[in-house]
Design an enzyme around this catalytic site. Structure first.
Site, short mmCIF file in Angstrom:
data_model
loop_
_atom_site.label_atom_id
_atom_site.label_comp_id
_atom_site.label_asym_id
_atom_site.label_seq_id
_atom_site.Cartn_x
_atom_site.Cartn_y
_atom_site.Cartn_z
N LYS A 162 16.44 -7.30 -15.14
CA LYS A 162 16.39 -7.86 -16.50
C LYS A 162 16.31 -9.36 -16.39
CE LYS A 162 16.99 -8.73 -20.91
NZ LYS A 162 15.87 -8.57 -21.87
N CYS A 172 9.24 -14.70 -23.50
CA CYS A 172 10.17 -13.99 -24.35
C CYS A 172 9.91 -14.38 -25.81
CB CYS A 172 11.62 -14.32 -24.01
SG CYS A 172 12.76 -13.40 -25.08
#
Ligand code: ERO
Length: 313
Positions: A44, A131
């Site tokens: 992650k 992101c």
């Protein structure tokens, strides 16, 4: 036939990996990924400090894919760095990728990479420039000048192998511009694509959005994004130095989807939404389906068709 995939000098049993963000938050999830049929895995995206992320519901599976505004929940760079250093020592023959992001913006990217440079981790890093869910922050990779400045600053001190995770681009001139920026640097790979940012999904039963953060706006993944993912893999492969490999991510639900990403020039393949929906068994199914396609076409290996998408000249 074999699904063996070579990527940055290592030969993997197959090209499949998880997409960062799915099934990779904790060491337990990461070890289960490593023990699955996946060829490799990625952690992650880590930020300097651990983060709770956005309020739930923040990830929802929908009929043709998924929508998420997780908000970069993660256990912090030290946690994943510790795991990565231990894992590279215990399984030196099974390289993986460590994903790094930033919550604060430009400076945190630099300090995070400096920490990895000074650590004992020597494996691949995926620098997440895409992101879409950091409130108030534009995606780094949509700012070509800042991306250039950031990579220049990192390459001034960073000597270990890394690549970047890109958002989807939708304009030919943007493919040209990001490739021109990236071709200046000794990047090992480019991962196309991250979710298509800031989509909106409406629940027909309630006439409301389905995720809480950002008024329901979130990154779109799954079947919805395959045409865009394939275009970005193909466009970047056509424009980047051959030394920069491509990881294909986006819309891989079947062996045929995987085959199409490879036709566009991908070396490795990441599965996000479908892994979230189906669990680790998705890798057994995808390897079986892809192998069947090679058999039906008489290919002995991926090298025989990789990057060989035909055009209608
Ligand atoms: C790392 C943050 C990301 C997130 C997130 O944590 O919200 N969601 C995505 O679809 N892509 C990301 O890159």
């Amino acid at each position: 036939p074999t699904l063996q995939a070579t990527f940055y000098g290592h030969t993997y049993d197959n090209p499949f990996m998880n997409a960062s963000g799915v099934h990779c938050m904790t060491t337990a999830e990461l070890d289960a990924l490593a023990d699955s049929a996946a060829g490799s895995f990625v952690t992650k995206s880590a930020t300097a400090e651990a983060r709770e992320g956005n309020p739930e519901p923040r990830y929802v599976n929908v009929d043709l894919g998924s929508i998420n505004s997780m908000g970069l929940p993660n256990l912090g760079l030290d946690y994943y760095l510790d795991y990565a250093i231990k894992r590279q020592a215990s399984h030196p023959d099974q390289p993986f990728v460590m994903s790094v992001a930033s919550y604060q913006g430009f400076d945190e990217y630099v300090t995070n990479m400096r920490k990895i440079q000074e650590s004992d981790y020597t494996g691949l890093v995926e620098l997440n420039l895409s992101c879409p869910n950091v409130p108030g922050k534009p995606q780094m990779a949509y700012d070509f000048e800042d991306t250039d400045r950031l990579l220049t600053e990192i390459f001034a001190f960073y000597t270990k192998p890394f690549g970047v995770k890109l958002p989807p681009y939708f304009d030919i001139m943007h493919f040209d511009k990001i490739a021109a920026v990236l071709n200046q640097f000794d990047l090992k790979f480019v991962n196309c694509i991250n979710s298509i940012g800031n989509g909106l999904y409406i629940d027909k039963a309630t006439d409301t959005v389905v995720i809480k953060p950002k008024g329901g706006f979130g990154g779109i993944g799954g079947e919805y994004v395959k045409p865009t993912a394939l275009a970005n893999v193909r466009a970047l492969k056509q424009r980047l130095n051959p030394s920069i490999e491509i990881i294909g991510t986006g819309g891989i639900l079947t062996g045929r989807d995987a085959y199409e990403h490879l036709l566009c020039g991908a070396s490795m393949l990441q599965v996000g939404t479908q892994l979230e929906k189906e669990g680790l068994g998705v890798f057994d199914r995808l390897t079986k389906e892809l192998l069947a396609i090679l058999e039906s076409k008489g290919y002995a290996s991926i090298a025989e068709f990789k990057g060989k998408l035909g055009t209608l000249d």
